[in-house]
Design a protein around this motif. Structure first.
Motif, PDB file in Angstrom:
ATOM      1  N   CYS A   1       0.830  -1.201   0.000  1.00 12.36           N
ATOM      2  CA  CYS A   1       0.000   0.000   0.000  1.00 12.36           C
ATOM      3  C   CYS A   1       0.870   1.259   0.000  1.00 12.36           C
ATOM      4  CB  CYS A   1      -0.922  -0.007   1.221  1.00 12.36           C
ATOM      5  SG  CYS A   1      -0.039  -0.119   2.773  1.00 12.36           S
ATOM      6  N   TRP A   2       0.329   2.318  -0.525  1.00  7.38           N
ATOM      7  CA  TRP A   2       1.051   3.592  -0.604  1.00  7.38           C
ATOM      8  C   TRP A   2       0.216   4.653   0.087  1.00  7.38           C
ATOM      9  CZ3 TRP A   2       0.321   8.539  -2.180  1.00  7.38           C
ATOM     10  CH2 TRP A   2       1.468   9.315  -2.360  1.00  7.38           C
ATOM     11  N   PRO A   3       0.761   5.600   0.832  1.00 10.30           N
ATOM     12  CA  PRO A   3       2.207   5.756   1.066  1.00 10.30           C
ATOM     13  C   PRO A   3       2.689   4.892   2.216  1.00 10.30           C
ATOM     14  CG  PRO A   3       0.999   7.544   2.069  1.00 10.30           C
ATOM     15  CD  PRO A   3      -0.037   6.695   1.364  1.00 10.30           C
ATOM     16  N   ALA A   4       3.909   4.410   2.090  1.00  8.09           N
ATOM     17  CA  ALA A   4       4.489   3.589   3.146  1.00  8.09           C
ATOM     18  C   ALA A   4       5.991   3.575   3.004  1.00  8.09           C
ATOM     19  CB  ALA A   4       3.947   2.167   3.058  1.00  8.09           C
ATOM     20  N   VAL A   5       6.688   3.450   4.112  1.00  2.00           N
ATOM     21  CA  VAL A   5       8.129   3.227   4.094  1.00  2.00           C
ATOM     22  C   VAL A   5       8.327   1.770   4.450  1.00  2.00           C
ATOM     23  CG1 VAL A   5      10.336   3.843   5.109  1.00  2.00           C
ATOM     24  CG2 VAL A   5       8.592   5.606   4.776  1.00  2.00           C
ATOM     25  N   SER A   6       8.766   0.968   3.478  1.00  2.63           N
ATOM     26  CA  SER A   6       8.805  -0.471   3.723  1.00  2.63           C
ATOM     27  C   SER A   6       9.798  -1.149   2.797  1.00  2.63           C
ATOM     28  CB  SER A   6       7.407  -1.057   3.517  1.00  2.63           C
ATOM     29  OG  SER A   6       7.087  -1.060   2.133  1.00  2.63           O
ATOM     30  N   TRP A   7       9.643  -2.457   2.663  1.00  2.00           N
ATOM     31  CA  TRP A   7      10.495  -3.271   1.806  1.00  2.00           C
ATOM     32  C   TRP A   7      10.001  -3.305   0.350  1.00  2.00           C
ATOM     33  CZ3 TRP A   7       7.595  -4.954   5.961  1.00  2.00           C
ATOM     34  CH2 TRP A   7       6.383  -5.561   5.631  1.00  2.00           C
ATOM     35  N   SER A   8       9.030  -2.506   0.026  1.00  2.00           N
ATOM     36  CA  SER A   8       8.470  -2.497  -1.329  1.00  2.00           C
ATOM     37  C   SER A   8       9.573  -2.300  -2.372  1.00  2.00           C
ATOM     38  CB  SER A   8       7.435  -1.379  -1.444  1.00  2.00           C
ATOM     39  OG  SER A   8       6.978  -1.264  -2.766  1.00  2.00           O
ATOM     40  N   SER A   9       9.548  -3.088  -3.449  1.00  2.00           N
ATOM     41  CA  SER A   9      10.635  -3.056  -4.422  1.00  2.00           C
ATOM     42  C   SER A   9      10.258  -2.483  -5.785  1.00  2.00           C
ATOM     43  CB  SER A   9      11.204  -4.465  -4.610  1.00  2.00           C
ATOM     44  OG  SER A   9      10.227  -5.313  -5.196  1.00  2.00           O
ATOM     45  N   ARG A  10       8.977  -2.294  -6.055  1.00  2.00           N
ATOM     46  CA  ARG A  10       8.594  -1.691  -7.334  1.00  2.00           C
ATOM     47  C   ARG A  10       7.265  -0.977  -7.177  1.00  2.00           C
ATOM     48  NH1 ARG A  10       6.419  -6.601 -11.265  1.00  2.00           N
ATOM     49  NH2 ARG A  10       5.072  -7.590  -9.741  1.00  2.00           N
ATOM     50  N   ASP A  11       6.997  -0.064  -8.115  1.00  2.00           N
ATOM     51  CA  ASP A  11       5.758   0.695  -8.012  1.00  2.00           C
ATOM     52  C   ASP A  11       4.660   0.065  -8.872  1.00  2.00           C
ATOM     53  OD1 ASP A  11       6.200   1.444 -10.645  1.00  2.00           O
ATOM     54  OD2 ASP A  11       6.795   3.496 -10.169  1.00  2.00           O
ATOM     55  N   TYR A  12       3.533   0.744  -8.971  1.00  2.00           N
ATOM     56  CA  TYR A  12       2.369   0.235  -9.696  1.00  2.00           C
ATOM     57  C   TYR A  12       2.709  -0.090 -11.150  1.00  2.00           C
ATOM     58  CZ  TYR A  12      -2.193   0.389 -12.022  1.00  2.00           C
ATOM     59  OH  TYR A  12      -3.287   0.105 -12.790  1.00  2.00           O
ATOM     60  N   TYR A  13       3.613   0.695 -11.745  1.00  2.00           N
ATOM     61  CA  TYR A  13       3.957   0.516 -13.161  1.00  2.00           C
ATOM     62  C   TYR A  13       5.063  -0.510 -13.379  1.00  2.00           C
ATOM     63  CZ  TYR A  13       1.316   4.835 -13.490  1.00  2.00           C
ATOM     64  OH  TYR A  13       0.328   5.784 -13.403  1.00  2.00           O
ATOM     65  N   GLY A  14       5.540  -1.130 -12.286  1.00  2.00           N
ATOM     66  CA  GLY A  14       6.616  -2.105 -12.410  1.00  2.00           C
ATOM     67  C   GLY A  14       7.998  -1.495 -12.389  1.00  2.00           C
ATOM     68  N   ARG A  15       8.087  -0.193 -12.160  1.00  2.00           N
ATOM     69  CA  ARG A  15       9.389   0.458 -12.108  1.00  2.00           C
ATOM     70  C   ARG A  15      10.086   0.126 -10.787  1.00  2.00           C
ATOM     71  NH1 ARG A  15       7.079   6.324 -13.776  1.00  2.00           N
ATOM     72  NH2 ARG A  15       5.794   5.729 -11.988  1.00  2.00           N
ATOM     73  N   TRP A  16      11.388  -0.162 -10.885  1.00  2.00           N
ATOM     74  CA  TRP A  16      12.136  -0.546  -9.698  1.00  2.00           C
ATOM     75  C   TRP A  16      12.297   0.616  -8.737  1.00  2.00           C
ATOM     76  CZ3 TRP A  16      16.928  -3.930 -11.275  1.00  2.00           C
ATOM     77  CH2 TRP A  16      16.467  -5.158 -11.792  1.00  2.00           C
ATOM     78  N   LYS A  17      12.157   0.292  -7.427  1.00  2.00           N
ATOM     79  CA  LYS A  17      12.571   1.210  -6.373  1.00  2.00           C
ATOM     80  C   LYS A  17      14.021   0.865  -6.012  1.00  2.00           C
ATOM     81  CE  LYS A  17       7.822   1.682  -4.692  1.00  2.00           C
ATOM     82  NZ  LYS A  17       6.914   1.607  -3.515  1.00  2.00           N
ATOM     83  N   ALA A  18      14.484   1.323  -4.862  1.00  2.00           N
ATOM     84  CA  ALA A  18      15.904   1.146  -4.527  1.00  2.00           C
ATOM     85  C   ALA A  18      16.293  -0.320  -4.333  1.00  2.00           C
ATOM     86  CB  ALA A  18      16.238   1.948  -3.272  1.00  2.00           C
ATOM     87  N   LEU A  19      15.401  -1.116  -3.738  1.00  2.00           N
ATOM     88  CA  LEU A  19      15.752  -2.473  -3.325  1.00  2.00           C
ATOM     89  C   LEU A  19      16.335  -3.338  -4.443  1.00  2.00           C
ATOM     90  CD1 LEU A  19      13.613  -4.669  -0.939  1.00  2.00           C
ATOM     91  CD2 LEU A  19      14.697  -5.647  -2.940  1.00  2.00           C
ATOM     92  N   PRO A  20      15.693  -3.458  -5.617  1.00  2.00           N
ATOM     93  CA  PRO A  20      16.241  -4.355  -6.643  1.00  2.00           C
ATOM     94  C   PRO A  20      17.607  -3.921  -7.159  1.00  2.00           C
ATOM     95  CG  PRO A  20      13.941  -3.851  -7.095  1.00  2.00           C
ATOM     96  CD  PRO A  20      14.387  -2.906  -6.032  1.00  2.00           C
ATOM     97  N   TYR A  21      17.844  -2.605  -7.270  1.00  2.00           N
ATOM     98  CA  TYR A  21      19.146  -2.136  -7.741  1.00  2.00           C
ATOM     99  C   TYR A  21      20.255  -2.566  -6.787  1.00  2.00           C
ATOM    100  CZ  TYR A  21      16.706   0.852 -11.124  1.00  2.00           C
ATOM    101  OH  TYR A  21      15.938   1.317 -12.150  1.00  2.00           O
TER     102      TYR A  21
END
Length: 212
Positions: A4-24
């Motif tokens: 769910c958004w907004p949240a500070v968590s282990w989430s690795s990608r957004d709704y569009y499939g774009r990577w957040k920091a974790l996968p990089y």
């Protein structure tokens, strides 16, 4: 992968499939060799962790830099890396390496290049990022067309920690949340259908220093 958004968590990608920091970061962490400088008990110890099933050898390069790019200390040596092991391959007195510089104002840049020319890098800050005196960063960028988007080449006048690139719309970057050493050039590709003008106008570049 997402929550769910907004949240500070282990989430690795957004709704569009774009990577957040974790996968990089995970992609780098799962390379077959890691070079890891860590200070402990007044010493800077450089660990090399190898998942390879055969021993290897190569060149270790280490440089202590101020955030503005002044070289404080450097070392270069040939090292042997044991198979499937984690070992300290080099150690030195941290105070001597700092040569009077404050630990809040330096970064340790380490790299290991094996005999086949593959290079593994890591940057280490003697203090946690929140206590570092990171200076404002000025970026120089070049944007060139590629077959499916653009290549962005970045340089900075000072150390930039966790550089984050973003563009509104369906744009996917080959790397993100990376460091740039002063004077270093970093190239990143982006898949995008935007025109060159729109891409350049919408491209946002921020680093940790810009967050406070």
């Amino acid at each position: 992968h997402n929550d769910c958004w907004p949240a500070v968590s282990w989430s690795s990608r957004d709704y569009y499939g774009r990577w957040k920091a974790l996968p990089y970061w995970a992609e780098k962490a799962y390379r077959d060799i890691l070079v890891s400088p860590v200070s402990q008990d007044g010493k800077l110890n450089v660990h090399i962790i190898s998942d390879r099933l055969k021993a290897s050898s190569g060149k270790l390069a280490l440089e202590v830099l101020t955030f503005e790019g002044k070289s404080v200390a450097r070392a270069e040596m040939n090292v042997k890396v044991s198979a499937n092991a984690a070992n300290v391959v080099w150690s030195a007195d941290m105070e001597k390496l700092l040569a009077g510089e404050r630990p809040e104002n330096v970064v340790v840049a380490a790299s290991y290049t094996d005999r086949d020319g593959r290079t593994y890098t890591n940057n280490y800050m003697p203090v946690i990022p929140g206590k570092a005196d990171l200076p404002p960063v000025n970026y120089t960028k070049k944007i060139n067309r590629t077959a499916d988007g653009y290549e962005i080449t970045l340089e900075t006048d000072s150390f930039a920690k966790a550089v984050y690139l973003s563009v509104d719309g369906d744009t996917f970057f080959s790397d993100n949340y990376f460091d740039i050493l002063p004077g270093q050039s970093v190239a990143v590709t982006a898949r995008s259908i935007l025109s060159e003008r729109d891409f350049a106008e919408k491209l946002s570049i921020v680093s940790l220093r810009d967050s406070y």
